[in-house]
Write a protein that holds these residues in place. Sequence first.
Motif, short mmCIF file in Angstrom:
data_model
loop_
_atom_site.label_atom_id
_atom_site.label_comp_id
_atom_site.label_asym_id
_atom_site.label_seq_id
_atom_site.Cartn_x
_atom_site.Cartn_y
_atom_site.Cartn_z
N GLN A 140 68.22 -13.40 30.56
CA GLN A 140 67.62 -14.56 31.79
C GLN A 140 68.47 -14.25 33.08
O GLN A 140 67.81 -14.21 34.19
CB GLN A 140 67.71 -15.70 31.09
CG GLN A 140 66.63 -16.30 30.32
CD GLN A 140 66.89 -17.62 29.58
OE1 GLN A 140 68.06 -18.28 29.63
NE2 GLN A 140 65.69 -18.20 29.15
N ASN B 146 63.38 -15.24 27.17
CA ASN B 146 62.95 -16.21 26.89
C ASN B 146 62.67 -16.55 25.33
O ASN B 146 62.69 -17.48 24.59
CB ASN B 146 61.57 -16.63 27.53
CG ASN B 146 61.84 -17.02 29.12
OD1 ASN B 146 63.06 -17.29 29.34
ND2 ASN B 146 60.81 -17.05 29.63
N HIS C 85 62.17 -20.31 23.90
CA HIS C 85 61.28 -20.63 24.81
C HIS C 85 60.08 -19.90 24.71
O HIS C 85 59.53 -18.76 25.55
CB HIS C 85 61.53 -20.52 26.17
CG HIS C 85 62.38 -21.55 26.73
ND1 HIS C 85 62.30 -22.88 26.52
CD2 HIS C 85 63.80 -21.40 27.17
CE1 HIS C 85 63.12 -23.69 27.00
NE2 HIS C 85 63.96 -23.01 27.63
N ALA D 103 57.86 -17.07 26.95
CA ALA D 103 58.02 -15.49 26.62
C ALA D 103 56.60 -14.75 26.31
O ALA D 103 56.24 -13.78 26.81
CB ALA D 103 58.97 -15.42 25.49
N GLU E 200 57.65 -19.59 35.26
CA GLU E 200 59.21 -19.63 35.01
C GLU E 200 59.62 -20.76 35.68
O GLU E 200 60.95 -21.18 35.19
CB GLU E 200 59.56 -18.45 35.65
CG GLU E 200 59.40 -17.04 34.75
CD GLU E 200 59.99 -17.35 33.41
OE1 GLU E 200 61.14 -17.67 33.31
OE2 GLU E 200 59.41 -16.84 32.37
N ARG F 95 59.75 -23.23 33.29
CA ARG F 95 60.56 -23.06 32.28
C ARG F 95 62.04 -23.38 32.61
O ARG F 95 62.75 -23.89 31.91
CB ARG F 95 60.61 -21.61 31.86
CG ARG F 95 61.08 -21.19 30.47
CD ARG F 95 62.63 -20.87 30.73
NE ARG F 95 62.90 -19.80 31.63
CZ ARG F 95 63.96 -19.49 32.47
NH1 ARG F 95 64.94 -20.22 32.00
NH2 ARG F 95 64.17 -18.70 33.53
N GLU G 195 64.97 -26.59 30.99
CA GLU G 195 66.15 -26.42 30.74
C GLU G 195 67.18 -27.55 30.75
O GLU G 195 67.18 -28.23 31.81
CB GLU G 195 66.95 -25.15 31.31
CG GLU G 195 66.20 -23.86 31.27
CD GLU G 195 66.56 -23.26 30.09
OE1 GLU G 195 67.20 -23.78 29.03
OE2 GLU G 195 66.06 -21.89 29.95
#
Lengths: 120, 205
Positions: B84, B136, B141, B145, B182, B185, B189
């Motif tokens: 990442q 990911n 995730h 992904a 993204e 995502r 987090e």
Amino acid sequence: MTPPRSAWAGVALGAFGGILCIVAMAFLFKPETDAVPDIGSYMLLAALFFAIAGAFTANNQWSWDMLLFVTFLTAAVSMVLTIMGAIDIYGGILIFVIAAAIVAVLLIPSSKTWLDRPKL
Amino acid sequence: MEVEKWHNVAFAWAGIFATVSFAIFITLATNVDSWVFGEDLLSTLRHSDNVDARIFLNLGCVFSGLLLVTFGTGNILYHRNHDQSVGGGLVAIAGIVLIFIGLITADLSSEVMYNYLEGAFATLMLLSMAVFAAGNWVADHKVFAGISMILFASGVATVVTFSFEMMEAIGICIGLIWIVIESVRLMIEKPNAGGKVGVSGRVRQ
């Protein structure tokens, strides 16, 4: 362990996707043209869908992680083949929606419990 | 690089603002000029007779590039694995390239240089998609992904299949969708209080 309803939904969707691809392959068969790549594309998708359907059954071959990966792979393959014009655009969208529905089924907690159960 | 307090949501918003600003500026630039989707290259707007089209194109590239650098930096700072952070680095470099695309106007450079920068930007974005897909997946995730995987495959298929004009237009759409996904995502987090982050945000003891 009894298979949950989500597993039956996965089997049904996988089998439906596979049968749909086989039917499309049969309809598109035109020996006089260069139909082999088109037929091969549908055959690949049919194989992937039947493998997904089999992975939800009692003697399944994959863990939840692997099945999710193969389902995403199927969706990616259908998208690529649609963009490249190897399969019909409406057929490609329908196949993509079926793959997305299988992903949704896989995200149900009972599917994960069923697929990751201890096996012999 | 580890930080104690997480500001990942702010960096994620930078990614969303990057896509929104790029979409707005490019829409404005193409509307004031007679640009056709899939038939004209975006670089033709550099030579437009309309000064507004040129300004909107360059402003869009510079603003979005700056925000993309911020978004990439956020991914470097707040990561669960090295994939990442490497992906974030690639996005940040792509942002720098986009800034240069905006700064280099038609009277400053040749078409070859411009096309080279555009190609570099597209390659960096495709690479970061692949790297983020792997990162990911490892970071649990998996849906994000999978979406990155599908968009990466679609991007490669677009490069192989379409003409340069159509490829550029569809490639930009794919890139914008991917940055938004993204960003979502990065937004979900959860803060890392020194240890590794649990799947549902609980800190592992």
